[in-house]
Design an enzyme around this catalytic site. Structure first.
Site, short mmCIF file in Angstrom:
data_model
loop_
_atom_site.label_atom_id
_atom_site.label_comp_id
_atom_site.label_asym_id
_atom_site.label_seq_id
_atom_site.Cartn_x
_atom_site.Cartn_y
_atom_site.Cartn_z
N GLU A 211 0.89 -1.23 0.10
CA GLU A 211 0.27 -0.11 0.16
C GLU A 211 0.81 1.27 -0.09
OE1 GLU A 211 -4.17 -0.66 2.29
OE2 GLU A 211 -2.25 -1.35 3.58
N LYS B 65 -12.00 4.13 1.12
CA LYS B 65 -10.58 3.32 0.61
C LYS B 65 -11.21 2.26 -0.17
CE LYS B 65 -6.36 1.37 2.25
NZ LYS B 65 -5.51 1.15 3.60
#
Length: 135
Positions: A22, A99
């Site tokens: 990420e 997200k």
């Protein structure tokens, strides 16, 4: 009753998350912001300086998404809320950070956090001592 300015779907790429991939690859974050204001002064004077400039606010949201990575979307939401409350006309804000590409192993559409924050009360000033004029 307060009035509300809304920004919906502000999108930018950030590198937030707890996993190395990420941080390295980044992903899109989507933010919705509601700002409570009292719009009467701005409406009555037709003066942009008496409200929250939503174009500037949108740029601030993007800047917060794009700046230094954090582990949690909760932390990102707090940073965005703090930026909103720097605007003089902002009384409170509700910030939702989405997200949609979160690393979840089951099918899902979105994950988000919504927080609400209010401007801290201004510190009360001590009344002046009538004899000396001192506070």
């Amino acid at each position: 009753m307060n009035d509300t300015i809304r920004l919906v779907g502000v999108r930018a790429r950030g590198h937030h998350g707890v996993f190395d991939h990420e941080r390295a690859d980044g992903q899109d974050f989507v933010v919705d912001v509601a700002v409570e204001v009292d719009a009467r002064a701005a409406a009555g004077s037709d003066d942009l300086d008496r409200t929250v400039h939503y174009g500037v606010l949108a740029e601030q949201v993007v800047a917060e998404i794009e700046r230094d990575p954090v582990d949690l979307i909760e932390t990102l939401a707090e940073r965005i809320a703090a930026a909103v409350l720097t605007h003089r006309a902002a009384l409170a804000t509700e910030v939702t950070v989405h997200k949609p590409q979160a690393p979840i192993t089951v099918p899902f559409t979105d994950v988000s956090i919504t927080i609400r924050r209010e401007r801290a009360a201004e510190p009360a000033t001590e009344p002046a001592d009538e004899r000396t004029g001192a506070a």
